[in-house]
Design a protein around this motif. Structure first.
Motif, PDB file in Angstrom:
ATOM      1  N   ARG A  60       0.816  -1.219   0.000  1.00 17.02           N
ATOM      2  CA  ARG A  60       0.000   0.000   0.000  1.00 17.02           C
ATOM      3  C   ARG A  60       0.848   1.267   0.000  1.00 17.02           C
ATOM      4  O   ARG A  60       0.434   2.287  -0.534  1.00 17.02           O
ATOM      5  CB  ARG A  60      -0.938   0.018   1.199  1.00 17.02           C
ATOM      6  N   SER A  61       2.037   1.211   0.623  1.00 19.42           N
ATOM      7  CA  SER A  61       2.857   2.412   0.773  1.00 19.42           C
ATOM      8  C   SER A  61       3.948   2.554  -0.282  1.00 19.42           C
ATOM      9  O   SER A  61       4.488   3.639  -0.470  1.00 19.42           O
ATOM     10  CB  SER A  61       3.510   2.423   2.157  1.00 19.42           C
TER      11      SER A  61
ATOM     12  N   ALA B 171       4.598   8.670   2.623  1.00 21.42           N
ATOM     13  CA  ALA B 171       4.049   7.464   1.990  1.00 21.42           C
ATOM     14  C   ALA B 171       3.174   6.691   2.972  1.00 21.42           C
ATOM     15  O   ALA B 171       2.113   6.169   2.604  1.00 21.42           O
ATOM     16  CB  ALA B 171       5.189   6.581   1.476  1.00 21.42           C
ATOM     17  N   LEU B 172       3.596   6.626   4.232  1.00 20.06           N
ATOM     18  CA  LEU B 172       2.805   5.917   5.242  1.00 20.06           C
ATOM     19  C   LEU B 172       1.481   6.635   5.506  1.00 20.06           C
ATOM     20  O   LEU B 172       0.440   5.983   5.659  1.00 20.06           O
ATOM     21  CB  LEU B 172       3.604   5.773   6.535  1.00 20.06           C
TER      22      LEU B 172
ATOM     23  N   HIS C 233      -0.235   8.371   3.412  1.00 22.24           N
ATOM     24  CA  HIS C 233      -1.125   8.035   2.292  1.00 22.24           C
ATOM     25  C   HIS C 233      -1.642   6.601   2.415  1.00 22.24           C
ATOM     26  O   HIS C 233      -2.818   6.343   2.172  1.00 22.24           O
ATOM     27  CB  HIS C 233      -0.424   8.232   0.957  1.00 22.24           C
ATOM     28  N   ALA C 234      -0.788   5.677   2.786  1.00 21.86           N
ATOM     29  CA  ALA C 234      -1.195   4.276   2.910  1.00 21.86           C
ATOM     30  C   ALA C 234      -2.293   4.119   3.963  1.00 21.86           C
ATOM     31  O   ALA C 234      -3.245   3.356   3.768  1.00 21.86           O
ATOM     32  CB  ALA C 234       0.008   3.405   3.258  1.00 21.86           C
TER      33      ALA C 234
END
Length: 76
Positions: free
Chosen positions: A24-25, A49-50, A52-53
């Motif tokens: 996901r990330s 990124a995390l 967003h995940a």
């Protein structure tokens, strides 16, 4: 320490494995493990990124860094 606990909590709340969060990330499984084990803190890009995940604001992930800290006083 607070950031890795935040990551661990969010991952556990969703029941996600390292592999699922990695997918996901876009981050490597190894990076996620190293953050949770406190071997690295990651970059701002990593935490972006995390966020967003997990579909949470970046500030929510970084907020534990500020808990209990006073902002610097301005010199006058």
């Amino acid at each position: 320490m607070a950031l890795r606990q935040s990551l661990s909590r969010l991952r556990a709340e969703r029941g996600w494995s390292y592999d699922r969060l990695a997918a996901r990330s876009g981050l490597s499984r190894r990076t996620l493990i190293e953050i949770e084990q406190g071997r690295t803190i990651g970059t701002l890009g990593t935490w972006h990124a995390l966020a967003h995940a997990f579909s949470v604001p970046l500030g929510e992930l970084l907020d534990p860094l500020c808990t209990g800290h006073e902002p610097p006083r301005s010199e006058r």
